[in-house]
Design a protein around this motif. Structure first.
Motif, PDB file in Angstrom:
ATOM      1  N   ALA A 263       0.855  -1.192   0.000  1.00 31.78           N
ATOM      2  CA  ALA A 263       0.000   0.000   0.000  1.00 31.78           C
ATOM      3  C   ALA A 263       0.887   1.237   0.000  1.00 31.78           C
ATOM      4  N   CYS A 264       0.851   1.993  -1.101  1.00 37.29           N
ATOM      5  CA  CYS A 264       1.662   3.211  -1.196  1.00 37.29           C
ATOM      6  C   CYS A 264       1.029   4.339  -0.388  1.00 37.29           C
ATOM      7  N   MET A 304      -4.372  -3.671   3.405  1.00 37.55           N
ATOM      8  CA  MET A 304      -3.820  -2.484   4.061  1.00 37.55           C
ATOM      9  C   MET A 304      -4.371  -1.240   3.380  1.00 37.55           C
ATOM     10  N   ALA A 305      -4.533  -0.169   4.164  1.00 34.63           N
ATOM     11  CA  ALA A 305      -4.981   1.108   3.599  1.00 34.63           C
ATOM     12  C   ALA A 305      -4.532   2.243   4.505  1.00 34.63           C
ATOM     13  N   TRP A 306      -4.107   3.350   3.884  1.00 32.75           N
ATOM     14  CA  TRP A 306      -3.736   4.564   4.609  1.00 32.75           C
ATOM     15  C   TRP A 306      -4.945   5.484   4.716  1.00 32.75           C
ATOM     16  N   ARG A 311      -1.143   9.373   8.103  1.00 31.15           N
ATOM     17  CA  ARG A 311      -0.569   9.135   9.429  1.00 31.15           C
ATOM     18  C   ARG A 311      -0.975   7.762   9.962  1.00 31.15           C
ATOM     19  N   LEU A 312      -2.168   7.285   9.571  1.00 33.37           N
ATOM     20  CA  LEU A 312      -2.681   6.007  10.063  1.00 33.37           C
ATOM     21  C   LEU A 312      -2.684   4.964   8.955  1.00 33.37           C
ATOM     22  N   VAL A 324      -4.770  -0.870  13.573  1.00 32.70           N
ATOM     23  CA  VAL A 324      -4.459   0.426  12.997  1.00 32.70           C
ATOM     24  C   VAL A 324      -3.124   0.884  13.588  1.00 32.70           C
ATOM     25  N   VAL A 325      -2.182   1.227  12.699  1.00 34.29           N
ATOM     26  CA  VAL A 325      -0.867   1.719  13.112  1.00 34.29           C
ATOM     27  C   VAL A 325      -0.859   3.244  13.002  1.00 34.29           C
TER      28      VAL A 325
END
Length: 329
Positions: A263-264, A304-306, A311-312, A324-325
């Motif tokens: 995920a970019c 995965m997803a931003w 930031r998350l 969630v990171v």
């Protein structure tokens, strides 16, 4: 130091997205879990097969084994775009102006925001759908290539042929390239900005030890990251002819685990890389600098997803250990 907020969902996570700032996790059972001041469970399907986030970023379109096409919004409201049907809906796509496309078997249907429906028939089963970044054009991946059609008007579809089964399709963000993942361990691409009637320009991206199941474009479309190897294979697309004649970058190389998801980042040239053992790394494209976002877990990373600010990072696994990171800690 990145911090991880875990959530254990005990089911294969097929997709994760942020709807606005709300993370959602779509599970194979047909349930979508929304984290919004608590955990909310939405029973959308009897078996989930496909998802796509709407272009405005506030809705998730889903298709399932029950033939239904549903939409879930950030606020938790649900709508049925198509009711139960005999055929499975195995692929969905969201496009500009609120358009939604789904395929069941050899037919693709486009639902427009004004309620209009358009149908397109292929000779073979449609395995992948994608809308072009500009104009209402739909790409349909199938056996032996891709058909590209305008949703409005009656112009015949353009055929982009390449022997073999094509099971995913994506446009570069600038609309210059069309890329598919194939049943064999390869990607295939076409240049779309050639002169009308000119010979099609092909791009063969081969050498993967496994099937490519995850693709992600960098924010400005200069790079295409892919899974299917012990490192993320990242192809350069900034030149006029894309990756033709150029070697890809290999980021996050590990000796003992395959990359299963990429995920970019939405603004930086940075890619999140998920592995078969549940580890997640963030790697900067410019200098291959790595940061550990998550230690190995119970199962392979499958989604995965931003969030929009970047930031998350939401992630999901085949075993259902999701989370969630916060990369800023």
């Amino acid at each position: 130091m990145p911090t991880v907020a875990p959530i254990d969902l005990d089911d294969h996570c097929l997709a994760t997205e942020f709807l606005g700032e709300v993370p959602v996790f779509a599970l194979a059972s047909g349930q979508v879990v929304r984290l919004d001041h608590g955990t909310h469970h939405h029973e959308l399907h009897d078996g989930l097969l496909a998802t796509a986030r709407t272009w405005d970023g506030h809705g998730l379109v889903t298709g399932g084994e029950d033939g239904k096409v549903m939409r879930l919004n950030a606020d938790g409201s649900e709508s049925t775009l198509r009711g139960p049907a005999r055929k499975w809906v195995s692929v969905v796509a969201a496009g500009p102006q609120g358009a939604v496309a789904f395929a069941d078997g050899k037919a693709a249907t486009v639902l427009l925001s004004d309620g209009t429906e358009k149908s397109f028939e292929e000779a073979r089963t449609i395995e992948g759908l994608a809308f072009a970044p500009k104009g209402l054009r739909l790409a349909m991946a199938r056996y032996n290539g891709v058909s590209l059609t305008f949703v409005h008007g009656s112009a015949p579809a353009l055929d982009f042929e390449w022997k073999g089964a094509h099971n995913q399709v994506t446009f570069s963000p600038d609309g210059r390239f069309l890329v598919t993942s194939m049943q064999e361990n390869a990607l295939h691409g076409w240049k779309l900005d050639g002169k009308p009637g000119a010979e099609q320009r092909h791009m063969r991206m081969t050498g993967y030890p496994a099937k490519v199941k995850s693709l992600s474009w960098s924010s400005k479309g200069k790079w295409l990251a892919s899974s299917g190897a012990p490192s993320a294979i990242v192809w350069p697309f900034s030149a006029k002819d894309g990756p033709m004649g150029k070697a890809p970058l290999e980021l996050g190389q590990r000796a003992d685990a395959m990359v299963t998801c990429v995920a970019c980042h939405p603004t930086e040239d940075l890619v999140a890389i998920g592995f078969g053992d549940g580890m997640v790394l963030a790697v900067r494209i410019a200098d291959s600098k790595e940061a550990l976002l998550r230690r190995p877990g119970k199962g392979p990373i499958t989604a995965m997803a931003w969030n929009k600010p970047g930031r998350l990072l939401a992630f999901g696994s085949q075993a259902g250990d999701c989370g969630v990171v916060d990369i800023a800690g």
